[in-house]
Motif scaffolding. Structure first.
Motif, short mmCIF file in Angstrom:
data_model
loop_
_atom_site.label_atom_id
_atom_site.label_comp_id
_atom_site.label_asym_id
_atom_site.label_seq_id
_atom_site.Cartn_x
_atom_site.Cartn_y
_atom_site.Cartn_z
N PHE A 157 44.18 0.27 -9.79
CA PHE A 157 43.49 -0.55 -10.78
C PHE A 157 44.41 -0.95 -11.92
N PRO A 198 39.25 -3.97 -3.33
CA PRO A 198 38.84 -2.58 -3.55
C PRO A 198 39.38 -1.67 -2.45
N THR A 219 33.01 2.13 -8.77
CA THR A 219 32.17 1.05 -8.25
C THR A 219 32.01 -0.05 -9.29
N ASP A 223 35.36 -1.83 -9.68
CA ASP A 223 35.56 -2.77 -8.56
C ASP A 223 34.78 -4.06 -8.80
#
Length: 153
Positions: free
Chosen positions: A26, A51, A89, A92
């Motif tokens: 990330f 992702p 989550t 993402d």
């Protein structure tokens, strides 16, 4: 959970069973997003990001301690994993929405949103790796902020 020496050598937090190395997946895309206004040629790399789950990341990157990382992940406390997975989550989803902005040509907007939306989520994920739940006080961060406040007083 793997033995303490194995955890230490694989950069795994001994209490959470999580490794910060996963967050590199990330960090890179967020950094690219933030550079877009000055380096629009990074858009291609931003759009290529996808992702990737925790275990898949370590398998894909060939991380030297991947077996230990995956074992620790599977043995991590359920609440820690659930909190971390929730943050990931949402992160993402945020990055996917930023990719849509980039694809639409809004590089400056995507860069701004990366700072205001993705960065705080990354900070929360880093804190979760170290056993801090979002909203808890982090003494190191509090001390750093106090130093900055004193400097700019």
């Amino acid at each position: 959970m793997p033995p303490p020496d194995a955890l230490r050598s694989a950069n795994i937090h001994p209490e959470t069973g999580l490794a910060t190395d996963y967050l590199n997946h990330f960090n890179e895309v967020v950094m690219l997003l933030e550079m877009l206004p000055d380096m629009p040629d990074c858009a291609e790399d931003v759009l290529a990001w996808a992702p990737c789950g925790y275990e898949d990341h370590f398998e894909r990157t060939g991380y030297s301690g991947r077996e230990t990382v995956i074992e620790a992940w599977r043995a991590a406390p359920r609440a820690v994993r659930a909190h971390f997975e929730t943050l990931i989550t949402v992160l993402d989803d945020v990055i996917i929405s930023l990719q849509a902005q980039v694809a639409a040509g809004d590089l400056a907007g995507a860069a701004l949103a990366a700072r205001s939306e993705a960065e705080p989520l990354l900070a929360a994920a880093r804190a979760a790796v170290h056993g801090h739940v979002t909203g808890e006080s982090d003494p190191d961060q509090d001390a750093a902020q106090a130093s900055v406040d004193a400097l700019f007083g």
